[in-house]
Design an enzyme around this catalytic site. Structure first.
Site, PDB file in Angstrom:
ATOM      1  N   CYS A 135     -27.264 -32.951  47.961  1.00 15.84           N
ATOM      2  CA  CYS A 135     -28.329 -33.740  48.560  1.00 15.84           C
ATOM      3  C   CYS A 135     -28.871 -33.044  49.820  1.00 15.84           C
ATOM      4  CB  CYS A 135     -27.866 -35.168  48.789  1.00 15.84           C
ATOM      5  SG  CYS A 135     -29.241 -36.333  48.680  1.00 15.84           S
ATOM      6  N   HIS A 180     -25.983 -36.787  43.603  1.00 13.48           N
ATOM      7  CA  HIS A 180     -24.593 -36.841  44.072  1.00 13.48           C
ATOM      8  C   HIS A 180     -23.630 -36.811  42.884  1.00 13.48           C
ATOM      9  CE1 HIS A 180     -25.309 -38.035  48.339  1.00 13.48           C
ATOM     10  NE2 HIS A 180     -26.457 -38.442  47.824  1.00 13.48           N
ATOM     11  N   GLU A 226     -20.562 -36.294  42.920  1.00 13.05           N
ATOM     12  CA  GLU A 226     -19.234 -36.809  43.287  1.00 13.05           C
ATOM     13  C   GLU A 226     -19.010 -38.260  42.857  1.00 13.05           C
ATOM     14  OE1 GLU A 226     -21.687 -36.122  45.356  1.00 13.05           O
ATOM     15  OE2 GLU A 226     -21.755 -37.411  47.121  1.00 13.05           O
TER      16      GLU A 226
HETATM   17  N1  GLN Z   1     -31.573 -37.214  54.324  1.00 13.77           N
HETATM   18  C1  GLN Z   1     -31.906 -36.668  53.039  1.00 13.77           C
HETATM   19  C2  GLN Z   1     -32.920 -37.536  52.313  1.00 13.77           C
HETATM   20  O1  GLN Z   1     -33.066 -38.679  52.615  1.00 13.77           O
HETATM   21  C3  GLN Z   1     -30.670 -36.447  52.186  1.00 13.77           C
HETATM   22  C4  GLN Z   1     -29.924 -37.688  51.852  1.00 13.77           C
HETATM   23  C5  GLN Z   1     -28.511 -37.433  51.387  1.00 13.77           C
HETATM   24  O2  GLN Z   1     -27.934 -36.379  51.638  1.00 13.77           O
HETATM   25  N2  GLN Z   1     -27.911 -38.410  50.717  1.00 13.77           N
HETATM   26  O3  GLN Z   1     -33.560 -37.067  51.399  1.00 13.77           O
END
Ligand code: GLN
Length: 538
Positions: free
Chosen positions: A384, A510, A512
């Site tokens: 992310c 994600h 995970e």
């Molecule tokens: N802050 C980033 C976004 O909002 C990544 C979010 C995250 O890592 N879950 O796109």
């Protein structure tokens, strides 16, 4: 099993952090191993509508379900133990309960009535508890009540449990109370008084515990169990010890030895047998008997609290067991990384993961970390925000767009390689408004991702607002960073890779959240494999 769904309520006494979630998940595992269809639900007594707006320092990681619910991290344990997906219905907060009651009141559903905690709030709690049971998908629903008995905010939940036991009828709903039996080293004794008081507090609300699960650092001797049974009004075989374990994955077997599943099933009037947990035990064996060891750096800004990256740490345990290797995680605070100390901090590592996150703090350190692993051929996985940092680093240092940035960090940047999604631009509310939950992704055949997942279309869970800006895609690909996974409907970039590098993968989603004991996540498994081979060649 046919017939009525049975309910198990898990309450906690004496102190928080006793591990109700792990006990609930372990019990569920033992019941699942006997053929019962089980799910677990968490009731959280705070007023946030969901934990999505909570700081990870306060509450640990926010876990995201398939249907895009931002939930308590205990749901992660439920999925990892049971390998059954949870959903929004599995996590209810006081905020959500009040929100529905107040919406009903505004719609006029209680016209003429005074809306009160009892019965309106308690009715809504009872309705939410029974929703999962009524789906017909489960024989047993385990409901974990967050907080500690005696807290002001837990009261409506305990009252709902009291009422439900009457509504459901005897044998259909039981209460497990998890408490602490502390050891006083000066006296050399285990003390039962806190447990007695906690059971008494529960009784003041009209709820008698059926089973006590006692967290302890030392074995509970027979006479002490007898004393607890006598004073707390439970049967002796219903006093279960939960001794500190070296890994949470030992807890199902510890509960089996104590016969927790047996007493539970007896009280619910259900048949018990020897649970089949052979696959689980195979995993535990591999986890505890690794053939080698690797060290992976976890670069993040919430590293002081391990719970902030819970699912990532657990996914490494699953992937480590699969590769028969012990994965040692070295947490590195991104805020303190710079060009001068990067070699010292990362030079010895076998692999690097740059973690998810929000906001500006620590991002330059993350970018420095990506540059170091890219230039030194160290296996890299960016998740992310970690993926977004990899994109920024590549644009800045390979293509030469020195002011490339994300509009999250600099809304005025002339080169927004990471930008707010179109549909996010008009949203002002912060709660539950990100791109959440499961989205499809089409993989490029001969990429790492294409080889790792044994399918060309996958679906993974998301939680973010910003995206790879596709306007920069031709430039990035020409310079050597390819988009190896795209959303088939929107064309949004889900995965980036550098084919020139031995193992460099960034994912917008994600992975995970989907790693479980029975299904270690293929991306983590492949990453650990690459880390192992890098380690061997070093
Ligand atoms: N802050 C980033 C976004 O909002 C990544 C979010 C995250 O890592 N879950 O796109």
């Amino acid at each position: 099993m046919t017939g009525k769904t049975k309910y198990i309520f898990v309450t906690g006494g004496v102190t928080s952090s006793l591990g109700k979630g792990i006990i609930a998940a372990s019990l569920a595992k033992l019941l699942q191993g006997q053929g019962y269809r089980v799910t677990i639900q968490k009731l959280d007594p705070y007023i946030n509508v969901d934990p999505g707006t909570l700081n990870p320092y306060e509450h640990g990681e926010c876990y995201v379900t398939e249907d895009g619910a931002e939930t308590d991290l205990d749901l992660g344990h439920y999925e990892r133990f049971l390998n059954v997906p949870t959903s929004q219905a599995n996590n209810v907060t006081t905020g959500r309960i009040y929100q529905s009651v107040i919406q009903k009141e505004r719609r006029g559903e209680f016209l003429g009535k005074t809306v009160q905690v009892v019965p309106h709030i308690t009715d809504e709690i009872k309705r939410r508890v029974q929703l999962l049971g009524q789906s017909g998908d489960y024989d047993i629903v385990i409901t974990e009540i967050g907080g500690t008995v005696g807290d002001i905010e837990s009261l409506p939940y305990i009252e709902a449990v009291r009422q439900l036991r009457w509504d459901l009828g005897e044998d259909n709903g039981i209460v497990i109370h998890l408490t602490l039996v502390p050891y006083l080293s000066a006296a050399g004794e285990l003390k039962t008084k806190p447990t007695q008081h906690s059971v008494k507090t529960l009784m003041e609300s009209g709820v008698q515990a059926d089973i006590l699960v006692c967290r302890t650092e030392h074995d509970l001797p027979k006479d002490l169990r007898r004393k607890l049974a006598l004073f707390c009004n439970v049967k002796e075989d219903a006093v279960i010890q939960s001794i500190d374990a070296s890994t949470i994955y030992d807890v199902p077997n510890l509960m089996l030895e104590e016969g927790l599943d047996k007493v539970v099933l007896k009280k619910l009037g259900l048949k018990s047998s020897v649970p089949d947990i052979a696959n689980w035990n195979k995993f535990v064996h591999r986890h505890k008997n690794p053939r080698s060891e690797v060290t992976i750096g976890l670069i993040g800004k919430y590293v002081e609290l391990q719970d902030s990256y819970k699912s990532i740490l657990e996914a490494f345990i699953h992937a480590g067991a699969e590769n028969e290797v012990k994965v040692v995680i070295e947490s590195v605070h991104s805020e303190y990384l710079n060009d001068d100390n990067i070699k010292l901090k990362l030079g010895h590592l076998d692999g690097v993961l740059v973690a998810p996150g929000f906001g500006e703090r620590g991002i330059e350190g993350k970018i420095t970390a990506v540059k170091f692993v890219r230039e030194n051929n160290i296996p890299f996985l960016g998740i992310c925000l970690g993926m977004q940092m990899a994109v920024i680093e590549f644009a800045r240092n390979v293509i030469g767009i020195s002011n490339a940035n994300s509009t999250e960090m600099n809304p005025e940047t002339p080169n927004p390689v990471i930008d707010l999604m179109e549909e996010q631009k008009t949203i002002t509310d912060k709660g539950g408004t990100m791109r959440l939950g499961s989205w499809k992704c089409q993989l490029k055949e001969d990429s790492i991702a294409g080889k790792v997942y044994k399918s060309d279309v996958i679906s993974e869970r998301h939680r973010h607002r910003y995206e790879f800006n596709s306007n920069f895609k031709p430039q990035m690909e020409a310079a050597g960073m390819i988009a190896s996974g795209l959303n088939p409907d929107t064309g949004l970039v889900e995965i980036v890779e550098i084919p020139e590098h031995p193992w460099f993968v960034g994912v917008q989603y994600h992975p995970e959240y989907k790693s479980t004991v029975s299904n270690p996540h293929p991306l983590f498994v492949a990453f650990v494999k690459a880390v192992l081979s890098y380690h061997r060649k070093k």
